[in-house]
Design an enzyme around this catalytic site. Structure first.
Site, PDB file in Angstrom:
ATOM      1  N   LYS A  74      97.258  49.438   8.296  1.00 17.69           N
ATOM      2  CA  LYS A  74      96.644  48.721   9.406  1.00 17.69           C
ATOM      3  C   LYS A  74      97.262  49.169  10.729  1.00 17.69           C
ATOM      4  O   LYS A  74      98.476  49.332  10.833  1.00 17.69           O
ATOM      5  CB  LYS A  74      96.845  47.217   9.216  1.00 17.69           C
ATOM      6  CG  LYS A  74      96.163  46.341  10.253  1.00 17.69           C
ATOM      7  CD  LYS A  74      96.387  44.878   9.924  1.00 17.69           C
ATOM      8  CE  LYS A  74      95.677  43.939  10.876  1.00 17.69           C
ATOM      9  NZ  LYS A  74      95.864  42.519  10.495  1.00 17.69           N
ATOM     10  N   SER A 152      92.010  39.779   9.989  1.00 10.87           N
ATOM     11  CA  SER A 152      91.836  40.903  10.883  1.00 10.87           C
ATOM     12  C   SER A 152      91.991  42.269  10.200  1.00 10.87           C
ATOM     13  O   SER A 152      91.659  43.298  10.782  1.00 10.87           O
ATOM     14  CB  SER A 152      92.860  40.805  12.022  1.00 10.87           C
ATOM     15  OG  SER A 152      94.195  40.865  11.514  1.00 10.87           O
ATOM     16  N   SER A 176      94.709  37.032   7.559  1.00 19.10           N
ATOM     17  CA  SER A 176      94.180  38.371   7.845  1.00 19.10           C
ATOM     18  C   SER A 176      94.232  39.355   6.698  1.00 19.10           C
ATOM     19  O   SER A 176      93.629  40.426   6.774  1.00 19.10           O
ATOM     20  CB  SER A 176      94.908  38.972   9.054  1.00 19.10           C
ATOM     21  OG  SER A 176      94.548  38.295  10.235  1.00 19.10           O
TER      22      SER A 176
END
Length: 452
Positions: A74, A152, A176
């Site tokens: 990420k 996210s 997330s």
């Protein structure tokens, strides 16, 4: 859809020589470049790392069983030589990281190879995964219109769902990791906040920020978790279900806002656990109910800390470039004063203690998300709908973050449209190892098969 290998299966093929790291990494990058909006950037030195890994394998001296396995990162986590954008156009000109984050260093010592930085909600501040700057990645199993990927850690989840990599790592502040795992038929592990070294991870809300893997199986999650701590050779053994006590929050399953298929699939999981000898209690969990109420009023601690961190960006000269939906959420936290924040922190400590007394050694069972992945087009077209669904999406994962409970989101089935549903297993703060061992047993009991 083609059947995707698990990470454990890939490790076996590397061991027997039927595949090598060079092919794995080259294929991962080629497919990833062709997949719209999943990655923001790629790691320039990944191919060289694969060549070195292949040489170690041929020489009989791999660094670990995971040596040569590519993974995705990420874009909140530093990888040497790559820019960390946090999904924001305001950081597009930032300097590349000079060194790897601590968890990347740990995984590199096991020979694992980061191939690219994945897309996300801007600044990791949304549970739906939309990004107007770098595009929104979507799963490839939907026959109908595209669905929100969850956030996210949207790109990390889609990279695994599409079979571009067998594992990815993400951050989780309010859900997330768990939410995108739920929307895409994956396993996602949100660890207790102290489990990993957070050096080189760009913060959102330092009290609540955590890390974890997204994979297709619990077994793979446990392997990545070990690698993130430099312990790839530590084998996780399943805890016999006859030794496990589960607590199902009955008030959640009776919630009229819970989609019926989500509730039905959680109940089916619970039935199968009972059939396998587990002790299952169904009752309201007061600490969970009070945590949800505390988040609704007086407010979300994560938003307060995010505003404190990001205020200079939001109010700076490039503030109008931020995704308006993210900017509006941040501005909404601007007016929360320090006295309210102090009360929230005091209540958090009280609730954490109450949850310890209610659960003791039990594992909490809840739906991960109240609903399946919503329509992407509808969210893009209506900011009010986006705000409402975002809060609903995060409503069952935020309490676990507030109480710092490790959580494993696992596929529970599908709804009538074929969209994935998910069940969340959570434990007390710091009981991560035990939770993973329990979920390994749950996975075996349910004969979980990843959705293709």
């Amino acid at each position: 859809m083609p059947t995707h290998l698990t990470m454990a299966g890939t490790a076996l093929k590397l061991q027997d020589g039927s595949i090598d790291a060079i092919d794995l990494v080259s294929t991962a990058i080629r497919k990833s470049r062709a997949s719209r909006a999943v990655f923001i950037s790629f790691v320039e030195w990944a191919h060289d790392a694969a060549v070195k890994s292949a040489h170690r394998r041929r020489s009989g001296v791999p660094l670990s069983r995971l040596d040569g396995i590519p993974f995705a990162v990420k874009d909140m986590i530093d990888v040497s030589g790559s820019r960390t954008t946090a999904g924001s156009i305001t950081r597009i000109d930032s300097s590349p990281a000079s060194r790897n984050a601590a968890v990347i260093t740990a995984m590199r010592t096991m020979g694992m190879i980061p191939v690219g930085k994945t897309n996300l909600s801007e600044f990791a501040f949304s549970g739906l995964g939309l990004n107007p700057h770098f595009g929104t990645p979507t799963a490839d199993f939907h026959a109908a219109a595209p669905r929100a990927p969850g956030g996210s850690s949207s790109g990390s989840a889609i990279a695994v769902q599409r079979g571009l990599v067998t594992a990815a790592i993400g951050t989780d502040t309010a859900g997330s990791i768990r939410v995108p795992a739920a929307f895409n038929g994956l396993v996602g592990f949100r660890a207790s906040t102290g489990r990993y070294d957070m050096d080189g991870v760009h913060p959102l809300a330092v009290t609540l920020d955590s890390l974890g893997p997204l994979t297709r199986t619990v077994e793979d999650c446990a392997l990545v978790d070990g690698a993130m701590r430099g312990r790839a050779n530590l084998e996780a053994c399943a805890t016999p279900l006859e030794q496990v006590r589960f607590v199902v929050d009955s008030s959640l399953l009776d919630d009229p806002t819970l989609q019926p298929d989500v509730a039905w699939n959680v109940r089916s999981v619970v039935t199968r656990l009972r059939e396998r000898g587990a002790l299952v209690e169904e009752r309201p969990v007061d600490a969970l109910t009070r945590s949800r109420e505390a988040i609704a009023t007086p407010g979300w601690l994560g938003a307060i800390e995010a505003w404190s961190l990001l205020q200079p960006v939001v109010e700076g000269e490039r503030g109008d470039q931020i995704d308006r939906r993210v900017r509006n959420r941040l501005l909404a936290a601007k007016g929360i004063d320090r006295h309210v924040e102090a009360r929230i922190r005091a209540l958090r400590a009280e609730l954490m203690l109450d949850m310890q007394h209610e659960l003791v050694d039990a594992v909490l069972v809840t739906p991960t998300v109240k609903h399946v992945a919503p329509s992407l087009a509808a969210l893009e077209a209506n900011d009010s709908l986006f705000a409402a669904i975002n809060l609903e999406t995060l409503s069952l994962t935020m309490p676990g973050s507030l109480l710092d409970m490790p959580g494993v989101a696992m596929p529970s089935g599908a709804d009538r449209q074929g969209l994935p549903t998910s069940v969340l297993f959570s434990a007390q703060q710091g009981h991560d190892d035990r939770l993973l061992r329990v979920c390994l047993a749950v996975e075996s009991a349910l004969l979980t098969r990843p959705i293709q």
